[in-house]
Motif scaffolding. Structure first.
Motif, short mmCIF file in Angstrom:
data_model
loop_
_atom_site.label_atom_id
_atom_site.label_comp_id
_atom_site.label_asym_id
_atom_site.label_seq_id
_atom_site.Cartn_x
_atom_site.Cartn_y
_atom_site.Cartn_z
N ARG A 48 21.75 41.65 59.81
CA ARG A 48 20.80 41.67 58.70
C ARG A 48 21.43 41.07 57.45
O ARG A 48 22.64 41.15 57.23
CB ARG A 48 20.40 43.12 58.40
CG ARG A 48 19.73 43.86 59.55
CD ARG A 48 18.31 43.36 59.77
NE ARG A 48 17.48 43.48 58.58
CZ ARG A 48 16.85 44.61 58.21
NH1 ARG A 48 16.94 45.69 58.96
NH2 ARG A 48 16.09 44.63 57.12
N ASP A 49 20.59 40.50 56.59
CA ASP A 49 21.02 40.12 55.25
C ASP A 49 21.20 41.40 54.43
O ASP A 49 20.46 42.37 54.60
CB ASP A 49 19.99 39.22 54.58
CG ASP A 49 20.01 37.80 55.12
OD1 ASP A 49 20.75 37.54 56.11
OD2 ASP A 49 19.27 36.95 54.59
N ARG A 185 21.19 31.44 59.04
CA ARG A 185 22.44 32.12 58.69
C ARG A 185 22.17 33.55 58.23
O ARG A 185 21.05 33.89 57.80
CB ARG A 185 23.15 31.38 57.55
CG ARG A 185 22.39 31.55 56.26
CD ARG A 185 22.90 30.85 55.05
NE ARG A 185 22.07 31.23 53.90
CZ ARG A 185 20.95 30.64 53.56
NH1 ARG A 185 20.50 29.61 54.24
NH2 ARG A 185 20.25 31.08 52.52
N GLN A 186 23.21 34.37 58.27
CA GLN A 186 23.20 35.68 57.64
C GLN A 186 23.79 35.53 56.24
O GLN A 186 24.84 34.89 56.08
CB GLN A 186 24.03 36.68 58.45
CG GLN A 186 24.10 38.07 57.83
CD GLN A 186 25.06 38.98 58.58
OE1 GLN A 186 26.08 38.54 59.11
NE2 GLN A 186 24.73 40.27 58.65
N THR A 187 23.14 36.10 55.23
CA THR A 187 23.62 36.00 53.86
C THR A 187 23.94 37.39 53.33
O THR A 187 23.12 38.30 53.42
CB THR A 187 22.58 35.32 52.95
OG1 THR A 187 22.18 34.08 53.54
CG2 THR A 187 23.17 35.06 51.57
N ALA A 204 15.60 34.19 46.54
CA ALA A 204 15.55 32.81 47.01
C ALA A 204 16.39 32.59 48.27
O ALA A 204 16.08 31.70 49.08
CB ALA A 204 16.04 31.87 45.91
N MET A 205 17.45 33.37 48.46
CA MET A 205 18.43 33.06 49.49
C MET A 205 18.52 34.07 50.63
O MET A 205 19.06 33.76 51.68
CB MET A 205 19.83 32.92 48.85
CG MET A 205 19.92 31.82 47.82
SD MET A 205 21.56 31.70 47.09
CE MET A 205 21.28 30.43 45.86
N LEU A 206 18.04 35.29 50.43
CA LEU A 206 18.16 36.32 51.44
C LEU A 206 16.82 36.60 52.11
O LEU A 206 15.77 36.49 51.48
CB LEU A 206 18.71 37.62 50.84
CG LEU A 206 20.23 37.71 50.64
CD1 LEU A 206 20.71 36.73 49.58
CD2 LEU A 206 20.65 39.14 50.24
N ARG A 207 16.87 36.99 53.38
CA ARG A 207 15.65 37.28 54.14
C ARG A 207 15.57 38.78 54.41
O ARG A 207 16.39 39.33 55.13
CB ARG A 207 15.66 36.53 55.48
CG ARG A 207 15.61 35.02 55.37
CD ARG A 207 15.82 34.39 56.72
NE ARG A 207 17.13 34.76 57.27
CZ ARG A 207 17.45 34.68 58.57
NH1 ARG A 207 16.55 34.31 59.45
NH2 ARG A 207 18.67 34.99 58.98
N GLU A 208 14.58 39.42 53.82
CA GLU A 208 14.34 40.86 54.01
C GLU A 208 15.65 41.65 54.01
O GLU A 208 16.00 42.32 54.99
CB GLU A 208 13.58 41.10 55.32
CG GLU A 208 12.21 40.44 55.34
CD GLU A 208 11.46 40.73 56.62
OE1 GLU A 208 12.06 41.33 57.54
OE2 GLU A 208 10.27 40.38 56.71
N PRO A 209 16.40 41.55 52.93
CA PRO A 209 17.74 42.17 52.92
C PRO A 209 17.70 43.69 52.86
O PRO A 209 16.77 44.28 52.29
CB PRO A 209 18.37 41.61 51.64
CG PRO A 209 17.20 41.37 50.73
CD PRO A 209 16.09 40.90 51.63
N VAL A 210 18.71 44.29 53.44
CA VAL A 210 18.96 45.71 53.25
C VAL A 210 19.69 45.86 51.92
O VAL A 210 20.66 45.14 51.66
CB VAL A 210 19.81 46.28 54.39
CG1 VAL A 210 20.23 47.73 54.10
CG2 VAL A 210 19.06 46.20 55.71
N GLU A 211 19.22 46.76 51.07
CA GLU A 211 19.83 46.94 49.76
C GLU A 211 20.76 48.14 49.75
O GLU A 211 20.38 49.24 50.18
CB GLU A 211 18.76 47.10 48.69
CG GLU A 211 19.31 47.24 47.29
CD GLU A 211 18.24 47.18 46.22
OE1 GLU A 211 18.28 48.03 45.31
OE2 GLU A 211 17.35 46.29 46.32
N VAL A 212 21.96 47.92 49.28
CA VAL A 212 22.97 48.97 49.18
C VAL A 212 23.41 49.08 47.73
O VAL A 212 23.70 48.07 47.09
CB VAL A 212 24.19 48.65 50.08
CG1 VAL A 212 25.33 49.63 49.82
CG2 VAL A 212 23.80 48.66 51.54
#
Length: 470
Positions: A48-49, A185-187, A204-212
């Protein structure tokens, strides 16, 4: 659309890591995960991103390092991971940490591509594609445009200390580099703050990121913070008095301006302290030598600007002193986060002139916003009146040998020469750093002149090299 990380695990063995990576964790003597590692690694290992807010010293390098190493295909001789950092010092620190984590991965190649260093050796290192590239955005962009570095096989892209990279004007270079990597890619984006520019980059650069997000309470070890009010013209004298009172084994003094770093370091030297300045106007070799001397305990006090100190890798930093309070409370948090790492106690002292009181109030307000209602701790101390006679000396001294990796010199060769022909006991010898054309070794201060004399008279690995004390 971001997703909050689930309830974290606590042990590295709970993760689906290969035995080779667990070997690296064991070699670094990591026992349990830090909060940012526990919250981010499960998602990272799933591919995941991730966008993570974490301060200095929170263990984020191991978090993204294990993630990118986990995704490498060692049978493919292509660049599969890129780590972008704001400064060459941080890039160097990250590269060294990755190599340590990858001790169980045979034939891993990590290339360090940083601005401010000669281009030719970096071009040479890319003749055979490295698996991992760690570098500053400007230099990485330059090498991509020269078609020396191919990004078509990148699986993992890491933006480390993204807020600092944006502050330093790297946004255009970052967007250019990211645009040349595969969309699959993974970002992974790590930042001390989630300010609006960071949110925009992430969107702009991450796809559905998990936020920490690791709050200060969870990530910051125990730091004793003390503030001292002082007239502007007496700051240096008070700084010297505090160094005499607390006598930290190692201390970073932060200045807001580069020119102040030189002036403060010079004043401390006049008072008898082992102090060195570090700032962006210095030549790279001089910067390297200052960092070597501080990290190997040949210098007790490093007077630095914020940018120059990024990536400073010193274990057990005893104290941080703010010669001036920064204008941004987040910078203050970055500074004091360099002491009391790995759960150990630390000390942060701040010198506050009357005109800086508004900054102290702003810092107090930011704390309150984050739920920390503790009042700032103020104390009084008298500046010194003259040159003290009891300024503590550094425990070690540094010897410079004009030979390095290009001469096939290894740390073991230097250690052998010192314990052999030079006749030093092993416990008199400290950290050894080998660079391409120079090497540095710390020896007990009382034995330094003897060691230089013996090494000049003898040989290292059967050859004679120029040796000097710095």
């Amino acid at each position: 659309m971001t997703e909050t990380a689930p309830t974290p695990l606590s042990a590295f063995t709970d993760l689906p890591l290969s035995p080779a990576l667990l070997q690296g964790i064991d070699a670094l003597d990591y026992s349990r995960m830090t909060p940012v590692q526990a919250q981010s690694l499960p998602a990272i290992l799933e591919g995941r991103d991730v966008i993570a807010q974490a301060p200095t010293g929170s263990g984020k390098t191991a978090a993204f390092g294990l993630g990118l190493l986990h995704r490498l295909d060692m049978d493919r001789s292509e660049t599969q991971a890129i780590v972008l950092c704001p400064t060459r010092e941080l890039a160097d620190q990250v590269a060294r940490q990755l190599r340590k984590l990858a001790v169980g991965l045979a034939n891993l190649k990590v290339s360090l591509l940083s601005g401010g260093l000669p281009l030719a050796p970096q071009l040479a290192s890319l003749e055979h594609a490295p698996h991992v590239v760690v570098g500053t955005p400007g230099r990485v962009q330059e090498l991509v445009r020269k078609q020396a570095l191919a990004l078509r096989a990148v699986r993992t892209l890491v933006l480390d200390e993204a807020d600092r990279m944006l502050d330093m004007g790297f946004e255009e270079a970052i967007r250019d580099i990211v645009g040349r990597t595969p969309k699959t890619r993974q970002t992974l984006l790590f930042s001390a703050t989630f300010a609006e520019p960071i949110r925009a980059i992430a969107e702009a650069m991450l796809r559905e990121p998990v936020e920490v997000s690791v709050d200060a309470e969870a990530s910051a070890p125990r730091v004793e913070e003390v503030f001292y009010e002082v007239e502007p013209g007496r700051k240096t004298q008070l700084l010297a008095a505090l160094l005499l009172e607390y006598r930290p084994e190692s201390c970073v003094v932060f200045c807001n301006m580069r020119r102040d770093a030189d002036e403060v370091a010079g004043s401390l030297q006049h008072y008898g302290f082992s102090a060195l300045a570090l700032h962006g106007d210095m030549e790279q070799r001089d910067r390297d030598e200052v960092l070597v001397r501080f990290s190997n305990r040949s210098c007790r006090v490093l007077v630095a600007s914020d940018v120059a100190a990024r990536g400073l890798d010193v274990e057990d930093l005893a104290a941080v002193i703010n010669f001036e309070l920064p204008t941004d409370p987040d910078v203050y948090v970055h500074r004091i986060g360099r002491t009391a790492r790995a759960g150990k106690g630390g000390l942060a002292l701040s010198l506050c002139a009357p005109r800086e009181m508004a900054r102290a109030e702003q810092l107090q307000g930011r704390r309150a916003e984050q739920g920390d209602t503790r009042p700032l701790q103020w104390r009084k101390a008298a500046p010194i009146g003259g040159r003290p006679s009891n300024a503590p000396a550094a425990a070690m001294a540094t010897l410079r040998i004009d030979a390095g990796r290009t001469d096939k010199l290894r740390p073991g060769d230097i250690l052998g020469a010192l314990t052999g022909e030079a006749g030093l006991k092993a416990d008199m010898i400290g950290k050894i750093d080998v660079f391409p054309t120079r090497s540095y070794v710390a020896v007990a201060r009382a034995q330094a002149d003897r060691a230089v004399e013996r090494l000049r008279a003898g040989k290292i690995k059967g050859r004679r090299f120029r040796v000097s004390r710095i």
